[in-house]
Design an enzyme around this catalytic site. Structure first.
Site, PDB file in Angstrom:
ATOM      1  N   LYS A  68      -8.462  13.687   4.636  1.00 44.50           N
ATOM      2  CA  LYS A  68      -7.541  12.557   4.564  1.00 44.50           C
ATOM      3  C   LYS A  68      -6.553  12.735   5.705  1.00 44.50           C
ATOM      4  O   LYS A  68      -6.544  13.787   6.347  1.00 44.50           O
ATOM      5  CB  LYS A  68      -6.813  12.525   3.218  1.00 44.50           C
ATOM      6  N   ARG A  69      -5.721  11.722   5.970  1.00 45.56           N
ATOM      7  CA  ARG A  69      -4.697  11.898   6.990  1.00 45.56           C
ATOM      8  C   ARG A  69      -3.792  13.085   6.655  1.00 45.56           C
ATOM      9  O   ARG A  69      -3.585  13.417   5.494  1.00 45.56           O
ATOM     10  CB  ARG A  69      -3.845  10.614   7.106  1.00 45.56           C
ATOM     11  N   THR A  75      -8.646   6.603  -1.806  1.00 51.68           N
ATOM     12  CA  THR A  75      -9.982   6.017  -1.941  1.00 51.68           C
ATOM     13  C   THR A  75     -11.041   7.099  -1.688  1.00 51.68           C
ATOM     14  O   THR A  75     -12.167   6.984  -2.185  1.00 51.68           O
ATOM     15  CB  THR A  75     -10.198   4.846  -0.963  1.00 51.68           C
ATOM     16  N   LYS A 107       0.734  14.548   1.095  1.00 44.74           N
ATOM     17  CA  LYS A 107      -0.636  14.815   0.642  1.00 44.74           C
ATOM     18  C   LYS A 107      -0.867  16.315   0.391  1.00 44.74           C
ATOM     19  O   LYS A 107      -1.869  16.719  -0.168  1.00 44.74           O
ATOM     20  CB  LYS A 107      -1.643  14.292   1.661  1.00 44.74           C
ATOM     21  N   LYS A 140     -14.886   8.102  -3.433  1.00 46.54           N
ATOM     22  CA  LYS A 140     -16.128   8.419  -2.708  1.00 46.54           C
ATOM     23  C   LYS A 140     -16.696   9.758  -3.175  1.00 46.54           C
ATOM     24  O   LYS A 140     -17.904   9.908  -3.369  1.00 46.54           O
ATOM     25  CB  LYS A 140     -15.867   8.451  -1.195  1.00 46.54           C
ATOM     26  N   HIS A 171       0.805  -1.227   0.000  1.00 44.67           N
ATOM     27  CA  HIS A 171       0.000   0.000   0.000  1.00 44.67           C
ATOM     28  C   HIS A 171       0.834   1.271   0.000  1.00 44.67           C
ATOM     29  O   HIS A 171       0.273   2.363   0.104  1.00 44.67           O
ATOM     30  CB  HIS A 171      -0.913   0.065   1.224  1.00 44.67           C
TER      31      HIS A 171
HETATM   32  C1  26Q Z   1       4.114   1.065  10.022  1.00 46.48           C
HETATM   33  C2  26Q Z   1       5.093   0.823  10.957  1.00 46.48           C
HETATM   34  C3  26Q Z   1       4.918   1.179  12.277  1.00 46.48           C
HETATM   35  C4  26Q Z   1       3.725   1.755  12.665  1.00 46.48           C
HETATM   36  C5  26Q Z   1       2.747   1.997  11.729  1.00 46.48           C
HETATM   37  C6  26Q Z   1       2.927   1.653  10.401  1.00 46.48           C
HETATM   38  C7  26Q Z   1       1.877   1.929   9.412  1.00 46.48           C
HETATM   39  C8  26Q Z   1       0.540   1.975   9.770  1.00 46.48           C
HETATM   40  C9  26Q Z   1      -0.438   2.271   8.832  1.00 46.48           C
HETATM   41  C10 26Q Z   1       2.208   2.165   8.089  1.00 46.48           C
HETATM   42  C11 26Q Z   1       1.224   2.451   7.158  1.00 46.48           C
HETATM   43  C12 26Q Z   1      -0.109   2.514   7.516  1.00 46.48           C
HETATM   44  C13 26Q Z   1      -1.175   2.857   6.586  1.00 46.48           C
HETATM   45  C14 26Q Z   1      -1.013   3.030   5.296  1.00 46.48           C
HETATM   46  C15 26Q Z   1      -2.121   3.446   4.423  1.00 46.48           C
HETATM   47  O1  26Q Z   1      -3.221   3.741   4.896  1.00 46.48           O
HETATM   48  N1  26Q Z   1      -1.902   3.483   3.116  1.00 46.48           N
HETATM   49  C16 26Q Z   1      -2.946   3.897   2.184  1.00 46.48           C
HETATM   50  O2  26Q Z   1      -3.604   2.736   1.727  1.00 46.48           O
HETATM   51  C17 26Q Z   1      -4.726   3.078   0.936  1.00 46.48           C
HETATM   52  C18 26Q Z   1      -5.455   1.805   0.599  1.00 46.48           C
HETATM   53  O3  26Q Z   1      -4.726   1.068  -0.329  1.00 46.48           O
HETATM   54  C19 26Q Z   1      -4.313   3.864  -0.295  1.00 46.48           C
HETATM   55  O4  26Q Z   1      -5.472   4.254  -0.978  1.00 46.48           O
HETATM   56  C20 26Q Z   1      -3.497   5.083   0.105  1.00 46.48           C
HETATM   57  O5  26Q Z   1      -2.999   5.716  -1.051  1.00 46.48           O
HETATM   58  C21 26Q Z   1      -2.353   4.668   1.019  1.00 46.48           C
HETATM   59  O6  26Q Z   1      -1.671   5.818   1.486  1.00 46.48           O
END
Ligand code: 26Q
Length: 809
Positions: free
Chosen positions: A542-543, A652, A548, A656, A354
């Protein structure tokens, strides 16, 4: 059990009786919460017969199943989702009407289950809905965090994080299954014995943690006779029922144990708590793999065909320990030799990537990994050893290449490499993202395993993101094109025939106005800012992340404000625009938090200036979450998707917004590329550097932002305003933002894309003034959004990766 939902009278009776039975009070005296909880209980009970039948059908039909392993499931509320999918909403509504109860008010009582950070977690939730709605046998496996993603308060313009106590009043959808608990081993040592000349390893753990499953039913849409109810299994950590460890006190042990399922970890910058996160990962992976293995053995009594009947899906690298864990079970517990075990494992696992952000790629220091999971580490080492031998054959004279591609290197375990080597399928989440993976980020892996790589463009469930959240648009569509699109979103294409129908256009206009009014009502009530629904609702939710580029949006607003104050002609031609932001910043992410403060400072200034506040408004909504998104998505005219090209894997939210008739203003990044491919330049506002251009700059060491600072007066002025007391008396407040885009090289090309963004914004603003044209564009976006249903995405996963057959019972 009798069906209490057959008609409104039966239901009314059952509902009132049940409230009195559960709480021992007269129905009239019951609180809204008691009524909500009782309604939820009745719905869950109604679900249970299909739940049982689904599980029977899977076993009896010997169906192949997918287990979707994800550290995050951002489910939001489930009541409306469930009663709509079950087709019992109108019965309940009628009964509640008779009882003088507002069903909408009851629905608001449910806690928003926020067991996820953002896109990845919400995608998992949409996937659960689509898997069940397509009657496919597939279950979620995750963590039952006691505290979900934090609740955000804005105090004096700054983000303050408050714990999300979503379980405090009980969660009506979960069922605790203590009898299916399992014991997960940590720490300790490995004993080696020789058995028949072969080394046999036994892990002697120093401690165990009990994993207790809580099952949440996932109800598929019953239209067309589907009765599928799958399971989302969330694990909670509890003290073991075996002996407590003797190396720590019982109090410390219990505290440590509870900690494992206490908090959801925020993404990015936070570096502390690493051990805990690795514990979480092994905890829910080990528990979930045991669940799958036990189920399989009950049906088949052997694991020889495990890979033919199960797929363990790895949602990003967080659950990648599935690979060594399944190897451990096969070898240590089931007596398989290495090659057989590897064959089964490697044919059972599939991995989705992702992100390509280097800082988000998970790596675990060996000195942390090895003591916590000694046997898992040994197996990972052996996987690495054999894989490196293979690499040496491929790259005989390139030891540095081998080192670079190894699973373990620089005293770290590289989880992405582990997931790639251990999986039969590796996919990206939008075409551009997959192209970048195969041609740049993972190109060596792609050359080694070309057949494993594939693309699955993300999607969203139209049931939540249209039918549920936008009843006005649903009604228009139902009347104009019938209801087939409820089960096949490609049918939305028929709506394009209506783009010249004046009456339909008018209806769409009214729908948009109503949704904008509903959002502005909430914002006014909660935050006291009044937005005019006739203004353009320009929304970025979004986050909060540097890539972003909420900062680009903010800088553009500052520029607009300057211009509106000074340029009469511009003013006269400008259509009023309301900029709405919603975003949470990771608690340790300094820059992101500064951007929140910046947006709030701009809002303060702009909204209180009577020269401009009829034309320009800015609001940062507090605590953006799934429930808020359901109100926001339908209310947008413009959808801000302005990430630095190549950085957003898919996005995503963009889908929406499109489904609800908003136009995309965005870069050629992630799934924006595919939106643009469908609607063209005429029905979107695309701007900025391409992914190739961005990557070329990176190859050549970036660019010099000072050139733009000196050559573009608009940029010069806005940047100066960050540090000259224009927004806040404290000239240091935004110094680091200023520095990031100047002294530090503007890593995300905010200044570089500024001019193009301003021009795209101008085009959007001017286009909006031609309402006829705008409505036509809006309708085209709706009509062409069918591709972005997660039903399409899941059908592709099923056809090309999982190979599941739908249940027919
Ligand atoms: C990693 C290591 C330690 C702690 C946390 C993490 C961590 C946690 C969550 C790393 C990444 C995430 C989340 C990533 C994420 O939400 N990615 C998004 O995924 C969506 C679904 O595929 C995409 O639409 C987005 O583009 C992408 O940013």
């Amino acid at each position: 059990m009798t069906n209490v939902f057959v008609d409104k009278n039966v239901f009314k009776e059952a509902f009132q009786t049940r409230v009195e039975q559960i709480y021992g009070i007269k129905f009239e005296e019951s609180t809204p919460h008691q009524r909500y909880f009782t309604l939820g209980t009745l719905v869950r009970e109604y679900i249970s017969s299909n739940w049982i039948e689904t599980n029977q059908a899977i076993v009896e039909g010997k169906h192949k199943q997918v287990y979707y392993f994800s550290m995050e499931f951002l489910m939001g509320r489930l009541l409306t989702n469930n009663i709509m999918n079950l087709g019992i909403r109108s019965t309940i509504e009628a009964a509640m009407n008779d009882l003088n109860i507002d069903l909408n008010e009851l629905e608001k009582i449910e806690a928003d289950a926020g067991l996820g950070n953002g896109g990845l977690g919400r995608l998992a939730a949409c996937f659960m809905d689509s898997i069940a709605s397509l009657a496919l046998p597939g279950h979620g496996n995750g963590m039952r965090y006691r505290y979900g993603f934090f609740e955000q308060k804005i105090i004096d313009g700054y983000q303050v994080e408050v714990p999300d106590k979503w379980l405090q009043r009980g969660y009506v959808w979960e069922v605790r299954k203590s009898n299916e608990s399992v014991e997960i081993p940590f720490y300790g040592e490995i004993k080696v014995d020789k058995v028949d000349g072969r080394d046999v390893y036994t892990h002697l753990p120093a401690e165990y943690v009990r994993a207790v499953p809580y099952d949440v039913p996932v109800v598929g849409d019953i239209t067309s006779g589907n009765k599928t109810v799958n399971t989302l299994r969330l694990w909670s950590s509890e003290p073991t029922e075996k002996d407590y460890p003797d190396h720590i006190s019982a109090v410390d042990y219990e505290k440590g144990v509870r900690n494992i399922s206490e908090f959801l970890y925020p993404d990015d910058s936070t570096r502390e708590g690493k051990v805990l996160r690795l514990k979480q990962q092994y905890f829910f992976v080990a528990a979930g793999v045991r669940w799958a293995v036990r189920q399989h053995k009950e049906t088949y009594q052997t694991l020889d065909n495990f890979h033919e009947k199960n797929v363990l899906h790895i949602n990003d690298t967080h659950p990648a320990l599935i690979v060594p864990e399944l190897m451990r079970i096969l070898i240590d517990e089931e007596g398989y030799d290495w090659d057989q075990a590897w064959f089964i494992t490697q044919h059972s696992c599939a991995y989705t990537n992702h992100t390509i952000l280097a800082e988000a790629l998970e790596k675990w220091p060996v000195d942390l990994f090895k003591p916590l999971l000694p046997r898992i580490y040994m197996i990972t080492e052996e996987i690495n050893r054999r894989y490196c031998l293979d690499l040496l054959n491929r790259y005989p004279n390139q030891p540095e290449k081998v080192a670079q591609l190894a699973i373990i290197g620089h005293d770290q375990v590289r989880m992405a490499h582990l997931a790639i080597v251990g999986s039969f399928s590796i996919n990206g989440v939008a075409q551009l993202h997959t192209d970048i993976l195969t041609h740049i980020e993972m190109k060596d892996f792609y050359h080694m395993y070309p057949d494993r790589f594939n693309n699955k463009t993300n999607g969203i469930t139209h049931r939540r993101w249209l039918l549920h959240c936008n009843p006005e648009l649903t009604k228009i569509l139902d009347e104009q094109i019938g209801t087939q699109y409820h089960t096949n979103t490609f049918e939305l294409a028929k709506f394009e025939e209506k783009i010249n129908d004046k009456n339909v256009k008018d209806e769409i206009k009214k729908m948009k106005y109503a949704r904008k009014k509903a959002l502005s009502d909430r914002i006014y009530k909660e935050q006291g800012v009044l937005l005019d629904p006739n203004s353009i609702f320009d929304i970025q939710v979004k986050r909060l992340h540097a890539y972003k580029r909420q900062l680009l949006n903010a800088m553009h607003i500052m520029y607009l404000y300057n211009r509106l104050k000074e340029d009469e002609v511009f003013r006269a031609n400008f259509h009023p625009q309301s900029f709405i932001f919603g975003a949470k910043a990771a608690s340790g992410y300094y820059f992101a938090k500064k951007v929140i403060k910046l947006i709030n400072s701009i809002a303060e200034k702009v909204n209180n200036d009577s020269d401009t506040n009829q034309l320009l408004k800015v609001v940062f909504v507090e605590n953006y979450n799934v429930t808020y998104a359901e109100l926001i998505m339908p209310a947008a005219d413009l959808s801000e998707q302005i990430s630095t090209a190549s950085k957003e894997a898919s996005g995503t939210g963009n889908m929406k917004f499109m489904l609800n008739g908003a136009m995309t203003i965005g870069t050629m990044d992630g799934a924006n590329v595919e939106i643009h491919e469908l609607v063209g330049d005429d029905n979107s506002f695309i701007f900025g550097l391409s992914a190739d251009e961005v990557n070329d700059y990176y190859q050549n060491g970036g660019y010099n932002p000072w050139d733009l600072y000196h050559s573009d007066a608009r940029i010069h002025r806005v940047l100066d305003q960050l540090v000259n007391g224009f927004l806040t008396p404290d000239t240091e407040e935004f110094r680091d933002i200023f520095n990031a885009v100047t002294h530090h090289g503007d890593e995300y090309f905010v200044l570089k894309d500024f001019d193009a963004y301003v021009r795209a914004q101008e085009r959007a603003n001017q286009t909006y003034k031609n309402q006829d044209k705008w409505l036509e564009m809006s309708m085209i976006n709706i009509a062409r959004s069918g591709k972005f249903s997660s039903d399409r995405t899941i059908q592709e996963y099923s056809d090309q990766i999982w190979h599941l057959d739908p249940l027919t019972f």
